[in-house]
Scaffold this active site. Structure first.
Site, PDB file in Angstrom:
ATOM      1  N   ASP A  17       0.823  -1.212   0.000  1.00  0.00           N
ATOM      2  CA  ASP A  17       0.000   0.000   0.000  1.00  0.00           C
ATOM      3  C   ASP A  17       0.859   1.266   0.000  1.00  0.00           C
ATOM      4  O   ASP A  17       1.989   1.253   0.484  1.00  0.00           O
ATOM      5  CB  ASP A  17      -0.920  -0.023   1.237  1.00  0.00           C
ATOM      6  CG  ASP A  17      -2.072   0.952   1.100  1.00  0.00           C
ATOM      7  OD1 ASP A  17      -2.472   1.268  -0.048  1.00  0.00           O
ATOM      8  OD2 ASP A  17      -2.582   1.401   2.148  1.00  0.00           O
ATOM      9  N   HIS A  34       1.896   3.503  -9.063  1.00  0.00           N
ATOM     10  CA  HIS A  34       1.693   2.066  -9.296  1.00  0.00           C
ATOM     11  C   HIS A  34       2.846   1.489 -10.119  1.00  0.00           C
ATOM     12  O   HIS A  34       3.285   0.372  -9.895  1.00  0.00           O
ATOM     13  CB  HIS A  34       0.356   1.827  -9.999  1.00  0.00           C
ATOM     14  CG  HIS A  34      -0.828   2.229  -9.165  1.00  0.00           C
ATOM     15  ND1 HIS A  34      -0.973   1.840  -7.854  1.00  0.00           N
ATOM     16  CD2 HIS A  34      -1.915   3.012  -9.443  1.00  0.00           C
ATOM     17  CE1 HIS A  34      -2.096   2.352  -7.364  1.00  0.00           C
ATOM     18  NE2 HIS A  34      -2.681   3.074  -8.310  1.00  0.00           N
ATOM     19  N   LEU A 128      10.172 -20.548  -5.428  1.00  0.00           N
ATOM     20  CA  LEU A 128       9.256 -19.680  -4.672  1.00  0.00           C
ATOM     21  C   LEU A 128       7.811 -19.838  -5.148  1.00  0.00           C
ATOM     22  O   LEU A 128       7.531 -19.797  -6.345  1.00  0.00           O
ATOM     23  CB  LEU A 128       9.691 -18.217  -4.864  1.00  0.00           C
ATOM     24  CG  LEU A 128       8.823 -17.160  -4.176  1.00  0.00           C
ATOM     25  CD1 LEU A 128       8.991 -17.213  -2.656  1.00  0.00           C
ATOM     26  CD2 LEU A 128       9.148 -15.761  -4.698  1.00  0.00           C
TER      27      LEU A 128
HETATM   28  C1  IPE Z   1      -5.401  -2.657   0.075  1.00  0.00           C
HETATM   29  O1  IPE Z   1      -5.142  -1.322  -0.094  1.00  0.00           O
HETATM   30  C2  IPE Z   1      -5.492  -3.334  -1.275  1.00  0.00           C
HETATM   31  C3  IPE Z   1      -4.246  -3.493  -2.002  1.00  0.00           C
HETATM   32  C4  IPE Z   1      -3.060  -3.134  -1.589  1.00  0.00           C
HETATM   33  C5  IPE Z   1      -4.373  -4.126  -3.277  1.00  0.00           C
HETATM   34  P1  IPE Z   1      -6.295  -0.243  -0.187  1.00  0.00           P
HETATM   35  O2  IPE Z   1      -5.606   1.060  -0.419  1.00  0.00           O
HETATM   36  O3  IPE Z   1      -7.318  -0.632  -1.181  1.00  0.00           O
HETATM   37  O4  IPE Z   1      -6.950  -0.302   1.266  1.00  0.00           O
HETATM   38  P2  IPE Z   1      -7.794   0.787   2.048  1.00  0.00           P
HETATM   39  O5  IPE Z   1      -8.854   1.281   1.128  1.00  0.00           O
HETATM   40  O6  IPE Z   1      -6.852   1.893   2.431  1.00  0.00           O
HETATM   41  O7  IPE Z   1      -8.310   0.071   3.257  1.00  0.00           O
HETATM   42  C1  IPE Z   2      -1.807   0.201  -3.313  1.00  0.00           C
HETATM   43  O1  IPE Z   2      -1.584   1.569  -3.343  1.00  0.00           O
HETATM   44  C2  IPE Z   2      -2.096  -0.368  -4.660  1.00  0.00           C
HETATM   45  C3  IPE Z   2      -3.495  -0.784  -4.831  1.00  0.00           C
HETATM   46  C4  IPE Z   2      -4.437  -0.688  -3.939  1.00  0.00           C
HETATM   47  C5  IPE Z   2      -3.852  -1.359  -6.117  1.00  0.00           C
HETATM   48  P1  IPE Z   2      -2.757   2.608  -3.280  1.00  0.00           P
HETATM   49  O2  IPE Z   2      -3.206   2.942  -4.645  1.00  0.00           O
HETATM   50  O3  IPE Z   2      -3.846   2.157  -2.366  1.00  0.00           O
HETATM   51  O4  IPE Z   2      -2.014   3.855  -2.640  1.00  0.00           O
HETATM   52  P2  IPE Z   2      -2.572   4.845  -1.553  1.00  0.00           P
HETATM   53  O5  IPE Z   2      -2.967   4.009  -0.367  1.00  0.00           O
HETATM   54  O6  IPE Z   2      -3.736   5.555  -2.151  1.00  0.00           O
HETATM   55  O7  IPE Z   2      -1.431   5.741  -1.260  1.00  0.00           O
HETATM   56 MG    MG Z   3      -4.169   2.375  -0.385  1.00  0.00          MG
END
Ligand code: IPE
Ligand code: IPE
Ligand code: MG
Length: 236
Positions: A17, A34, A128
């Protein structure tokens, strides 16, 4: 008696995240976060065997991530496709076996067939075990397992005889050990519908570091921390 220390974790699960915030902090579009996140993933996968990790499971796209703007979802799907294009041969040569956790039916057909090809190509590999949670939700995982069991009941099995193990085997992770260590980057302290059943006794480790800045050194630090913990599983 001296506390028993852990051996290295066999199975590490990661909520990758913070990509969006990493990009925004630099005035960049979220999609570039991303993209940078994919580079992190590359180096983390590479580092796993040296750290004794047998199973790596990463959260790539949740069942709730469909709520995001269409353009961001498209960018994510495109990047996953590029990731497979650029990494598959290399992963295969290293003996990595790829699998998908989640319902990939709603995933765009081009990416879906690429993913299925990657799984098929690497299914016999003995290195892995790399699982990608894609359109994955912990609740959906438990629901689909319950549905699979319900079908067996329709064929005459007695539900009163089922054990936790029967349900566990129906999960997407059915033949895998539960994660020993669950890492979340990006600073939030929540599970966000990741492996709800499987994380029952996992050790949790979080960092405010955004995923694109997460390196194998951070991973090694998390493992070192894990190794110093005592897991009790409800005992004493
Ligand atoms: C969790 O992150 C999902 C992934 C990393 C794929 P999110 O960014 O979607 O989670 P929330 O919304 O902060 O809980
Ligand atoms: C995690 O990063 C990737 C996915 C959920 C696909 P985020 O896109 O949630 O990044 P933040 O949390 O908004 O910074
Ligand atoms: Mg996120």
């Amino acid at each position: 008696m001296k506390d028993e220390k852990q051996g290295n974790p066999r199975h590490v699960a990661i909520i990758m995240d913070g990509n969006g915030r990493w990009a925004q902090a630099q005035g960049l579009p979220r999609a570039l976060g991303h993209k940078a996140g994919m580079e992190s993933l590359r180096s983390i996968v590479e580092a796993c065997p040296d750290l004794g990790i047998e199973y790596l499971t990463v959260y790539a796209f949740s069942t709730e991530n469909w709520k995001r703007p269409r353009l961001e979802i498209e960018a994510l799907m495109r990047l996953m496709s590029e990731y497979i294009d650029s990494e598959l041969d290399r992963l295969n040569r290293k003996g990595v076996s790829i699998r998908i956790l989640g319902d990939i039916q709603p995933i765009p057909a081009a990416l879906r067939s690429k993913v299925e090809g990657a799984v098929a190509m690497t299914s016999g590999n003995q290195g892995l075990r790399f699982s990608i949670a894609l359109n994955y939700g912990g609740r959906q995982d438990i629901l689909q397992a319950a549905q699979a069991l319900a079908k067996r009941a329709l064929h005459g099995e007695d539900p009163d005889r089922w054990t936790e193990e029967d349900l566990q085997k129906c999960l997407y992770t059915g033949d895998m050990p539960d994660p020993d260590l669950m890492i979340r980057t990006g600073g939030d302290l929540r599970i966000s519908n990741f492996l709800l059943w499987q994380l029952a006794y996992s050790e949790l480790w979080t960092t405010s570091t955004y995923w694109p800045d997460f390196t194998p050194e951070h991973l090694a630090g998390a493992i070192q921390d894990y190794c110093g913990r005592q897991r009790r599983f409800g005992g004493i």
